[in-house]
Scaffold this active site. Structure first.
Site, PDB file in Angstrom:
ATOM      1  N   GLU A  60       0.843  -1.198   0.000  1.00 17.97           N
ATOM      2  CA  GLU A  60       0.000   0.000   0.000  1.00 17.97           C
ATOM      3  C   GLU A  60       0.874   1.242   0.000  1.00 17.97           C
ATOM      4  OE1 GLU A  60      -3.500   2.322   2.501  1.00 17.97           O
ATOM      5  OE2 GLU A  60      -3.463   0.140   2.463  1.00 17.97           O
TER       6      GLU A  60
ATOM      7  N   GLU B 172       4.725   5.129   3.769  1.00 19.45           N
ATOM      8  CA  GLU B 172       4.185   6.433   4.174  1.00 19.45           C
ATOM      9  C   GLU B 172       5.358   7.320   4.561  1.00 19.45           C
ATOM     10  OE1 GLU B 172       2.357   9.479   4.643  1.00 19.45           O
ATOM     11  OE2 GLU B 172       0.927   7.853   4.276  1.00 19.45           O
TER      12      GLU B 172
ATOM     13  N   ASP C 216      10.017   7.728   0.389  1.00 14.62           N
ATOM     14  CA  ASP C 216       9.328   7.983  -0.875  1.00 14.62           C
ATOM     15  C   ASP C 216       9.029   6.675  -1.603  1.00 14.62           C
ATOM     16  OD1 ASP C 216       8.485   9.436  -3.254  1.00 14.62           O
ATOM     17  OD2 ASP C 216      10.372   8.756  -4.129  1.00 14.62           O
TER      18      ASP C 216
ATOM     19  N   ASP D 267      -3.363  12.260  -2.761  1.00 16.88           N
ATOM     20  CA  ASP D 267      -3.591  13.706  -2.864  1.00 16.88           C
ATOM     21  C   ASP D 267      -4.168  14.032  -4.242  1.00 16.88           C
ATOM     22  OD1 ASP D 267      -3.393  16.519  -3.017  1.00 16.88           O
ATOM     23  OD2 ASP D 267      -1.658  16.528  -1.682  1.00 16.88           O
TER      24      ASP D 267
ATOM     25  N   THR E 176     -13.833   3.805   5.490  1.00 20.83           N
ATOM     26  CA  THR E 176     -13.231   4.743   6.433  1.00 20.83           C
ATOM     27  C   THR E 176     -14.312   5.618   7.071  1.00 20.83           C
ATOM     28  OG1 THR E 176     -12.902   6.494   4.794  1.00 20.83           O
ATOM     29  CG2 THR E 176     -11.151   4.832   4.990  1.00 20.83           C
TER      30      THR E 176
ATOM     31  N   GLU F 146     -15.210   8.258   4.772  1.00 22.87           N
ATOM     32  CA  GLU F 146     -16.080   7.751   3.711  1.00 22.87           C
ATOM     33  C   GLU F 146     -17.522   7.618   4.197  1.00 22.87           C
ATOM     34  OE1 GLU F 146     -15.559   4.128   0.499  1.00 22.87           O
ATOM     35  OE2 GLU F 146     -14.042   4.408   2.051  1.00 22.87           O
TER      36      GLU F 146
END
Length: 239
Positions: free
Chosen positions: A69, A94, A121, A144, A217, A220
Site C-alpha cells: 500500500e 508512508e 518515498d 492527494d 473509512t 467515507e
C-alpha cells in the site's frame, strides 16, 4: 536564493524538471504513544530504503502473496486489511512519521505479524527495494487529488508511475485505486485505459463497487451521508 514561493511558481510553469515524487512532505508532531510505538516496533516492523532489494521470503520468514500500500495515512485501513488476511504479507509506505507511528500502535494492538512499513518515498522504494514481478497487489487509496488544474501534473497516478507499478506486480497481480474526487477518478481511468498490458476488472471498463476487503473509512461514511462519492478501480496486469 530563490524563495520557496517563486521556486514553486517556476516549477508550476515548467521551468524546472522535477523527478516525480509520491508525496508532499508535511511534518507533524509525534504523540508520545506514536513515538513509543516507533521505538518499540520499528526494529521488527520497519524497513529502510538503504536495505536495498528485499528478499520478501526472508523479510516475512515465509512465502505468501504480498500486498503493497502506497500512502497509508494513519494506517487504520492497512492494519484492518492485514488483520483480516493473515495469509497475506502487507507492506505499507508512508512518509509522514506520525502516520507511521499511529500505524505501528494499531499493529501492536492487533498483534500483527504480517505487516512491515517504510517511511520513505514510494518511487524510490519501488525502484530500489521491490523486485520486479514480486507483488500480488498494489493499492493506492485516496492519494492527494491536487484538485487545482495547474497542479494536475503532480498527481501520483501518471503513465510513468503506472508502468513502474506494472513491473513490480506479478502477471495476474492487481492494482487497486480509490479516490473521492470524481475528476481524479476520471484522470485515473484515462491513464489506465491508455497504459499497456492491463485489464480493467470492471464489467463495463469503468469503476467497481467498493470491494469488501477495503475497509470503509470514517471519512467515507461521513461522505456517504452527505452524498459524496468514492470511486474504486481494479486493474490486472496481463503481461
Amino acid at each position: 536564493m530563490m524563495s520557496s514561493e517563486n521556486l514553486e511558481k517556476a516549477q508550476a510553469e515548467g521551468k524546472y524538471i522535477r523527478k516525480i515524487r509520491s508525496f508532499v512532505k508535511r511534518e507533524g508532531r509525534l504523540t508520545k504513544g506514536q513515538a513509543a510505538a516507533l521505538e518499540r516496533s520499528w526494529p521488527k516492523m520497519g524497513l529502510t530504503h538503504d536495505q536495498g532489494m528485499l528478499d520478501l521470503e526472508q523479510v516475512f520468514e515465509r512465502q505468501a502473496p504480498t500486498v503493497l500500500e502506497i500512502g497509508f495515512g494513519m494506517g487504520k485501513s492497512l492494519v484492518a486489511m492485514a488483520q483480516a488476511a493473515p495469509e497475506k504479507n502487507f507492506i505499507g509506505i508512508e512518509v509522514h512519521r506520525p502516520g507511521v507511528g499511529a500505524c505501528l500502535m494499531d499493529a501492536e494492538d492487533a498483534g500483527l505479524e504480517n505487516l512491515r512499513v517504510f517511511e520513505h518515498d514510494a518511487v524510490e522504494v519501488l525502484e530500489d527495494c521491490i523486485a520486479d514481478g514480486s507483488l500480488a497487489t498494489v493499492q493506492v487509496f485516496f492519494p492527494d487529488p491536487w484538485h487545482k488544474k495547474r497542479h494536475h501534473k503532480r498527481r501520483l497516478i501518471q503513465p510513468e508511475f503506472v508502468e513502474l507499478l506494472r513491473r513490480k506486480l506479478a502477471i495476474g497481480g492487481v492494482l487497486h485505486l480509490a479516490t473521492d474526487w470524481e475528476n481524479y477518478a476520471e484522470h485515473m481511468l484515462e491513464v489506465m485505459n491508455a497504459a499497456r498490458c492491463w485489464r480493467n476488472l470492471s464489467a463495463n471498463n469503468t469503476y467497481i463497487p467498493r470491494p469488501a476487503e477495503r475497509p470503509l473509512t470514517k471519512f467515507e461514511q461521513r461522505g456517504e451521508r452527505l452524498g459524496h462519492g468514492v470511486w474504486d478501480m481494479k486493474f490486472e496486469r496481463v503481461e
